[in-house]
Structures are given as structure tokens and as C-alpha cells.
Scaffold this motif. Structure first.
Motif, mmCIF file in Angstrom:
data_model
loop_
_atom_site.group_PDB
_atom_site.id
_atom_site.type_symbol
_atom_site.label_atom_id
_atom_site.label_comp_id
_atom_site.label_asym_id
_atom_site.label_seq_id
_atom_site.Cartn_x
_atom_site.Cartn_y
_atom_site.Cartn_z
ATOM 1 N N SER A 98 0.871 -1.169 0.084
ATOM 2 C CA SER A 98 0.010 0.105 -0.061
ATOM 3 C C SER A 98 0.924 1.253 0.144
ATOM 4 O O SER A 98 0.501 2.259 -0.617
ATOM 5 N N THR A 151 -4.714 -4.060 4.692
ATOM 6 C CA THR A 151 -5.621 -3.935 3.550
ATOM 7 C C THR A 151 -6.478 -5.433 3.127
ATOM 8 O O THR A 151 -5.570 -6.423 3.145
ATOM 9 N N ASP A 180 -3.640 -2.304 -5.906
ATOM 10 C CA ASP A 180 -3.199 -2.991 -4.535
ATOM 11 C C ASP A 180 -4.245 -3.826 -3.924
ATOM 12 O O ASP A 180 -5.330 -3.753 -4.200
HETATM 13 MG MG LIG Z 1 -1.974 -2.842 2.165
#
Ligand SMILES: [Mg+2]
Ligand SMILES: Nc1nc2c(ncn2[C@@H]2O[C@H](COP(=O)(O)OP(=O)(O)OP(=O)(O)O)[C@@H](O)[C@H]2O)c(=O)[nH]1
Length: 439
Positions: free
Chosen positions: A213, A233, A253
């Protein structure tokens, strides 16, 4: 039912960590489990490792070790045991009975963390589905699982006997329900991906906490959450990544991987991981400063294979080099992975190199052709421009000769079109020699 398990009134529980000894036999084999415990808001009170050739079917570990575990749990006033292994339903049940506190295995712990972290509706449904599928074969006499699932935190609340009433049928019905709702997301993802078919797709993949990220933010100017914790994430985000020499490139991502990611979780996160499966290029982000680089890289490879992304072109990216003092260590990594790029998402070191490597990859995936089009065929000229990127054109009184850079996937179409229009199509070299072999 909700995925969020946090309960402000409950103080964080403390656990004893248990695992199988690695080659060194040290307690550091439990370091990652300790990180996972922290991510689940569980304190660590003690550690126990055992070297074990083959697990026992009833309790996983032998009776002597069970006693040792029970004594340690008592001495530390632990409320649960986190086992760094996957336990069968019977093993978990028997061990829980023998040790006197709940024994939570690695899969369950990871799903718990996902449940805490899930923010989007889709991620919440995905985690719930994985948890229910995991729970299904464990329903018998497993009120503790239901209790935890209902919001008791990791083994922190007393049992609610009446929850035994939740039976297989209800759980199955809920599973069907969730699958139907998730299919809607899946179709939406497919549509989105189809709509972006002309863009080049690059996906970040890698072990959790390796800096995906952070890198995504740097490259795309986004402001994704990037923090030092596992599984920050859980959803996918996609943005344009401006790379010189590369038209229309989008970067995704996505969720980080971990060794032995629960099978149900991988299956449930199918739609989220679709971005990786559909990518033209995967950037495998590795924390080169981490303690177990080789093992975590292997875990990522395994997961990529599991989700059907093994055949996608992958570029290895060693991140966090700003933390590496020992250049020998880095050199050893580079010797083992000759094509790798070395970067620091934090300081920005190596990012230009990364961009140019990505651009070079996409150029290598194209060929340049020259098409000769009679001057009066204006429509054909316009159509040619849609099949590739116009590099140059040169006209005389009769014809226009255009040079097009064409992606491999479109070459067959271009050839068929030129043949049907009766146009001369030839492989071409371009002046700077960067792109095409011309054969
Ligand atoms: Mg992440
Ligand atoms: N020193 C250093 N730290 C970094 C670098 N890149 C990322 N970090 C730190 O590593 C931690 C994890 O970063 P993230 O970007 O959240 O990692 P991630 O791979 O997205 O993690 P998940 O979403 O959990 O899979 C954060 O504390 C970052 O600040 C780097 O190049 N150098």
C-alpha cells in the motif's frame, strides 16, 4: 451477523502460543503467530514449541505435551491457546477439553483478523462466508465457535448454551445466501475488468506488511492506509499509474498473503483477488529486510498458484532496502533472483528503475507493423489507429504508410483485418531499435 468482533467492554484476552519447532528449534518460529495475535488484539503470555514428526489424530500433540501446555496456561492465567497449525475439528475439540481453555488454530485466527479488518460490504460478506464454511464441520458440540462468531471476541466470553440451536441447516442456508450476494459483486468485477480491457493491468501482490500500500500510494498519489500491522488491506483498489512510455496503465493494490492462508478464505476472496488473476503483470513485493524472505516468497508463490495466477508474468521487487545495512545480504538475494528490482517505497529509491522495467516489459509484449494504405481509403486509416498505437506515418501521392505498435493479443485481429481489406502489412523496425526485432 457481523464480521466485526471487537467489543470495547472486554479487555484483550491473553494467550499461550503453541507451534511446531522449525529447523532451529527456537521459539522464534512463533514470531509470526505473535504478530497475528497482536493483529487480533490478543496478548501473548507464554510460548511452547514442540518438535513433532507426525501429529496425532486425536489431540495433535502427545499427552505429555498436552499436560505441559495445560500447566503453562494455568501459570500464565491464559484464556486461550493459539496454535500455529491447522487442527481438525476433533483435534480442536479434544485439545480444548484437555487444556481447559479454547484452542484456536491458525486458520481461525487469520479469519478473525480478517473479520476485524473488513470494512467494505464485500469484504465482510467474504469473511463471513469463509468463517461459516470453516465452522460447518465443527458445529457438533462447538458452542464456543458460535459464541465467538456471534461477537464474543477470541474466546473471551462465556458460552451461551442456547446457541447450540443454530444448526447445520441454518448455517447452510446462510452460506447459500452469502454466495448469492457475492455473485453480484463478482459479476460487477467482471464487468469492470471487461470495461478496462484496453488498459494495461499491473497488480501488487506479496506477503502481508511488505509495503504494497505504501508503494501504491507513492506511485499513484493515493492515500491508502499503510501501517505496520498484518492485513492492513483487505480490499482491492485500482488507480492510474503514470509510467513514461506506457499508455494507460492501471495499478491494483490488494490483500496481502501469509503462509497457509486458510483455504476457505482464499476461496471467499476470489473476487477481490480477481485483479491479480486478470493482471498482465504482477509485481511481487518482498520485504527484503524481513527475517524469513525465502519462506514468505514461497508462501506467496503458493497462493498465486492457488488462485490461478501462476502463469502471469511476475517481476520480483525487493522493498524496504533502506533498512538493510548488510549489502552482502542484499547481494545474496539478488543472486538468487537475478531479474529483481530493488526499491524503498519509503524513500523513493529505485522507483524510476521500477517504472522503466515495467515500461520495458509492456514494450516487449508488442510488435511494430507497417501498413500501407491507399490515400483514398480514409476509413481504413482511422480503423488502423484503433488496433494499435500510431508511432509514425509517412505519405506520398498514392499511399500512407503507418507504423503501429500492436499488443500481442491484438496481432491476430490486425492480420485478419488487413487481409480482409487487401492491405499490405509488414513487420517493421523502429528507428530507436527499442521495440521490435522485426522478424
Ligand atoms: Mg496494504
Ligand atoms: N523502512 C521502510 N518501511 C516501509 C517501506 N515500505 C513500507 N514500509 C512500512 O511497512 C509497513 C507496512 O506497509 P504497508 O504498505 O501497509 O504494507 P502492505 O504490504 O500494504 O500490508 P498489508 O496491507 O497488510 O498486506 C508500514 O509501517 C510502512 O510504513 C520501506 O520501503 N521502508
Amino acid at each position: 451477523m457481523k464480521g466485526e468482533l471487537h467489543d470495547a467492554e472486554v479487555r484483550p484476552p491473553v494467550a499461550v502460543l503453541f507451534g511446531r519447532a522449525g529447523r532451529t528449534g527456537g521459539e522464534d518460529v512463533l514470531d509470526e503467530l505473535a504478530g497475528l495475535a497482536e493483529a487480533a488484539d490478543v496478548g501473548v503470555a507464554g510460548r511452547l514449541v514442540q518438535s513433532l514428526q507426525r501429529p496425532l489424530s486425536a489431540t495433535y500433540i502427545g499427552s505429555g505435551k498436552v499436560e505441559e501446555l495445560r500447566d503453562l496456561v494455568k501459570a500464565c492465567h491464559a484464556e486461550l491457546v493459539l496454535a500455529d497449525v491447522d487442527l481438525s475439528p476433533a483435534q480442536a475439540r479434544n485439545l480444548t477439553k484437555a487444556v481447559g481453555v479454547r484452542v484456536v488454530d491458525r486458520s481461525e485466527l487469520i479469519m478473525d483478523i480478517f473479520a476485524r479488518r473488513a470494512r467494505t460490504a464485500q469484504a465482510k460478506l467474504q469473511v463471513e462466508l469463509a468463517q461459516l464454511k470453516y465452522m460447518l464441520p465443527r458445529l457438533r458440540g462447538q458452542w464456543v465457535h458460535l459464541d465467538r462468531y456471534r461477537g464474543g471476541g477470541v474466546g473471551t466470553r462465556g458460552p451461551g448454551e442456547k446457541q447450540l440451536e443454530t444448526d447445520r441447516r441454518l448455517v447452510n442456508k446462510r452460506i447459500g445466501d452469502l454466495q448469492a450476494r457475492l455473485e453480484v459483486y463478482e459479476r460487477r468485477t467482471q464487468l469492470n475488468l471487461a470495461g478496462r480491457s484496453s488498459a494495461r493491468k499491473v497488480a501488487l501482490a506479496g506477503y502481508t506488511n511488505t509495503g504494497k500500500s505504501t508503494l501504491f500510494n507513492r506511485l499513484t498519489g493515493a492515500d491508502r492506509l499503510a501501517v505496520n500491522r498484518l492485513f492492513a488491506t483487505l480490499d482491492t483498489r485500482t488507480r492510474k499509474w503514470p509510467v513514461p512510455g506506457c499508455e494507460e496503465l492501471i495499478l491494483s493494490d490488494t490483500v496481502g498473503f501469509v503462509a497457509s492462508l486458510p483455504h476457505h478464505l482464499v476461496a471467499s476472496f476470489h473476487a477481490t483477488l480477481e485483479e491479480v488473476v486478470e493482471a498482465d503483470l504482477v509485481l511481487h513485493i518482498v520485504d527484503a529486510s524481513g527475517p524469513h524472505v525465502r519462506e514468505s516468497m514461497e508462501a506467496v508463490m503458493t497462493t498465486l498458484k492457488d488462485i490461478g495466477a501462476a502463469d502471469i508474468e511476475t517481476l520480483c521487487v525487493f522493498n524496504k532496502v533502506d533498512l538493510i545495512a548488510d549489502t552482502m545480504e542484499l547481494q545474496a538475494l539478488l543472486n538468487a533472483h537475478p531479474g529483481a528490482v530493488v526499491i524503498s517505497a519509503r524513500t523513493g529509491q529505485g522507483l524510476e528503475d521500477l517504472s522503466s522495467r515495467v515500461a520495458a516489459f509492456f514494450v516487449s509484449q508488442t510488435q511494430v507493423f507497417q501498413i500501407t494504405i491507399p490515400i483514398e481509403r480514409g476509413r481504413a486509416l482511422a480503423l488502423a489507429g484503433e488496433l494499435g498505437e500510431l508511432i509514425s506515418s509517412d505519405a506520398d501521392t498514392q499511399c500512407v504508410r503507418v507504423c503501429l505498435r500492436v499488443e500481442e493479443s491484438r496481432i491476430a485481429r490486425l492480420k485478419a483485418w488487413a487481409a480482409s481489406e487487401g492491405l499490405l502489412l509488414e513487420p517493421a523496425r523502429i528507428e530507436d531499435g527499442a521495440a521490435n526485432s522485426g522478424d
